[in-house]
Design a protein around this motif. Structure first.
Motif, mmCIF file in Angstrom:
data_model
loop_
_atom_site.group_PDB
_atom_site.id
_atom_site.type_symbol
_atom_site.label_atom_id
_atom_site.label_comp_id
_atom_site.label_asym_id
_atom_site.label_seq_id
_atom_site.Cartn_x
_atom_site.Cartn_y
_atom_site.Cartn_z
ATOM 1 N N LEU A 1 0.925 -1.689 0.473
ATOM 2 C CA LEU A 1 -0.054 -0.383 -0.118
ATOM 3 C C LEU A 1 0.984 1.268 0.010
ATOM 4 C CD1 LEU A 1 -2.917 1.338 0.823
ATOM 5 C CD2 LEU A 1 -2.190 1.235 3.339
ATOM 6 N N LEU A 2 1.700 1.402 1.590
ATOM 7 C CA LEU A 2 2.507 2.500 0.707
ATOM 8 C C LEU A 2 3.570 2.919 -0.520
ATOM 9 C CD1 LEU A 2 3.893 2.220 4.171
ATOM 10 C CD2 LEU A 2 2.707 3.710 3.823
ATOM 11 N N THR A 3 4.376 1.314 -0.628
ATOM 12 C CA THR A 3 4.709 1.889 -2.069
ATOM 13 C C THR A 3 3.231 1.985 -3.387
ATOM 14 O OG1 THR A 3 6.442 -0.320 -1.725
ATOM 15 C CG2 THR A 3 5.732 0.435 -3.801
ATOM 16 N N GLU A 4 2.313 1.670 -3.058
ATOM 17 C CA GLU A 4 1.042 2.117 -4.518
ATOM 18 C C GLU A 4 1.554 3.888 -4.321
ATOM 19 O OE1 GLU A 4 -1.869 0.444 -4.299
ATOM 20 O OE2 GLU A 4 -1.333 -2.064 -4.768
ATOM 21 N N VAL A 5 1.495 4.293 -2.874
ATOM 22 C CA VAL A 5 0.447 5.623 -2.139
ATOM 23 C C VAL A 5 2.023 6.702 -3.209
ATOM 24 C CG1 VAL A 5 0.394 7.320 -1.045
ATOM 25 C CG2 VAL A 5 -0.922 4.763 -0.689
ATOM 26 N N LEU A 6 3.036 6.079 -2.251
ATOM 27 C CA LEU A 6 4.330 6.788 -2.966
ATOM 28 C C LEU A 6 4.617 6.729 -3.819
ATOM 29 C CD1 LEU A 6 4.535 6.301 0.253
ATOM 30 C CD2 LEU A 6 7.170 6.177 -0.084
ATOM 31 N N LYS A 7 4.593 5.974 -5.350
ATOM 32 C CA LYS A 7 4.642 6.144 -6.392
ATOM 33 C C LYS A 7 3.773 6.600 -6.974
ATOM 34 C CE LYS A 7 6.526 1.878 -7.633
ATOM 35 N NZ LYS A 7 6.687 -0.197 -7.922
ATOM 36 N N ASP A 8 1.751 6.597 -6.746
ATOM 37 C CA ASP A 8 1.333 7.749 -6.772
ATOM 38 C C ASP A 8 1.778 9.182 -6.502
ATOM 39 O OD1 ASP A 8 -0.205 5.850 -8.284
ATOM 40 O OD2 ASP A 8 -1.789 5.391 -6.427
ATOM 41 N N ALA A 9 2.285 9.567 -5.718
ATOM 42 C CA ALA A 9 2.488 10.962 -5.299
ATOM 43 C C ALA A 9 3.960 11.366 -5.694
ATOM 44 C CB ALA A 9 2.215 10.635 -3.859
ATOM 45 N N GLY A 10 4.250 10.334 -6.160
ATOM 46 C CA GLY A 10 5.830 10.937 -6.895
ATOM 47 C C GLY A 10 7.056 11.351 -6.259
ATOM 48 N N ILE A 11 6.603 10.139 -5.423
ATOM 49 C CA ILE A 11 7.683 10.710 -3.849
ATOM 50 C C ILE A 11 8.927 9.058 -4.145
ATOM 51 C CG2 ILE A 11 8.633 10.389 -1.707
ATOM 52 C CD1 ILE A 11 5.535 11.960 -1.787
ATOM 53 N N ILE A 12 8.845 8.338 -4.889
ATOM 54 C CA ILE A 12 9.460 7.120 -5.141
ATOM 55 C C ILE A 12 9.156 6.754 -6.879
ATOM 56 C CG2 ILE A 12 9.913 5.720 -2.789
ATOM 57 C CD1 ILE A 12 7.881 3.876 -3.713
ATOM 58 N N ASP A 13 10.725 6.461 -7.156
ATOM 59 C CA ASP A 13 10.746 5.938 -8.280
ATOM 60 C C ASP A 13 9.967 4.604 -9.272
ATOM 61 O OD1 ASP A 13 11.977 7.539 -9.572
ATOM 62 O OD2 ASP A 13 14.508 6.589 -8.697
ATOM 63 N N PRO A 14 8.988 4.283 -10.080
ATOM 64 C CA PRO A 14 8.606 3.247 -10.306
ATOM 65 C C PRO A 14 9.243 1.033 -9.866
ATOM 66 C CG PRO A 14 8.284 4.675 -12.274
ATOM 67 C CD PRO A 14 9.101 5.312 -11.457
ATOM 68 N N ASP A 15 10.234 1.446 -9.739
ATOM 69 C CA ASP A 15 11.486 0.784 -9.630
ATOM 70 C C ASP A 15 11.548 0.400 -8.333
ATOM 71 O OD1 ASP A 15 12.665 2.441 -9.776
ATOM 72 O OD2 ASP A 15 14.908 1.681 -10.098
ATOM 73 N N GLU A 16 11.437 1.278 -7.155
ATOM 74 C CA GLU A 16 11.303 1.112 -6.172
ATOM 75 C C GLU A 16 9.760 0.320 -4.658
ATOM 76 O OE1 GLU A 16 13.982 4.493 -3.889
ATOM 77 O OE2 GLU A 16 13.420 5.606 -5.827
ATOM 78 N N ARG A 17 10.232 0.134 -3.900
ATOM 79 C CA ARG A 17 9.324 -0.372 -3.302
ATOM 80 C C ARG A 17 9.512 -0.086 -1.873
ATOM 81 N NH1 ARG A 17 8.906 -6.575 -4.383
ATOM 82 N NH2 ARG A 17 10.788 -6.433 -3.675
ATOM 83 N N VAL A 18 8.650 -0.233 -1.363
ATOM 84 C CA VAL A 18 9.220 0.661 0.706
ATOM 85 C C VAL A 18 8.691 -1.048 1.110
ATOM 86 C CG1 VAL A 18 7.448 1.623 2.447
ATOM 87 C CG2 VAL A 18 7.843 2.899 -0.088
ATOM 88 N N ARG A 19 9.765 -1.295 2.894
ATOM 89 C CA ARG A 19 10.149 -2.114 3.051
ATOM 90 C C ARG A 19 9.663 -1.509 4.198
ATOM 91 N NH1 ARG A 19 7.730 -4.974 0.315
ATOM 92 N NH2 ARG A 19 8.108 -6.158 -1.658
ATOM 93 N N ASN A 20 10.780 -2.544 5.156
ATOM 94 C CA ASN A 20 10.678 -2.328 6.444
ATOM 95 C C ASN A 20 12.356 -1.349 6.717
ATOM 96 O OD1 ASN A 20 12.298 -4.447 6.579
ATOM 97 N ND2 ASN A 20 11.542 -5.459 8.267
#
Length: 179
Positions: free
Chosen positions: A68-87
């Motif tokens: 969920l955080l990965t999708e939200v941060l990608k939608d907001a343009g905060i992370i690159d499309p190939d990045e993923r949020v992890r602990n």
């Protein structure tokens, strides 16, 4: 920035992008991870997590939370499309969100402020005080007003017609009859 503030920042972004906030278990996992806790320690330290198995917290709740955080941060343009949020990169992600919110606030502050509506706090007929602008259309402005002559100050709608044409007047009269 502490873990609670970072959790609030992420929660606000999720609520802004998805329309609903994180649940208490998701917030506990984020805050625990940001505090450097293991899932076992999160289970022990947060009452909301005590009734869950560690594998459920890590493999189901946290997995879907990072997704969920990965999708939200990608939608907001905060992370690159190939990045993923992890602990392991949650702090960095929270810092990026905080940085972007500070930047967007400074952009908003640099824009000229919208002048206040001169009709607000005005009194009509020595009785109705306008408190809020509700809506504008091409024909009229609608305001919320308090009746100051009645003890509990009931609210009422006030219309200001923008045109005195016959069509506009008929439209207003028809709306008044319906109300």
């Amino acid at each position: 920035m502490n873990a609670e503030l970072a959790t609030n920042i992420l929660d606000n972004l999720v609520q802004e992008k998805r329309g609903e906030p994180l649940n208490r278990l998701q917030r506990a996992i984020i805050q625990g991870v940001l505090d450097g806790l293991t899932y076992q320690e999160i289970k022990n330290n947060y009452a909301i997590a005590r009734n869950y198995q560690i594998c459920y917290l890590a493999r189901y709740v946290a997995y879907h939370l990072w997704k969920l955080l990965t999708e939200v941060l990608k939608d907001a343009g905060i992370i690159d499309p190939d990045e993923r949020v992890r602990n392991k990169n949650l702090w960095e992600s929270a810092m990026r969100v905080a940085q972007q919110s500070v930047q967007s606030e400074s952009v908003q502050k640099s824009q000229p402020p919208v002048p206040p509506d001169p009709r607000l706090d005005r009194k009509l007929r020595m009785r109705y005080r306008i408190t809020e602008h509700l809506v504008s259309t091409e024909f009229s402005d609608t305001y919320l007003a308090e009746d100051e002559d009645v003890p509990d100050r009931p609210l009422c709608a006030v219309k200001r017609l923008k045109s005195q044409s016959i069509e506009t007047t008929k439209l207003f009269e028809r709306e008044a009859r319906v109300l």
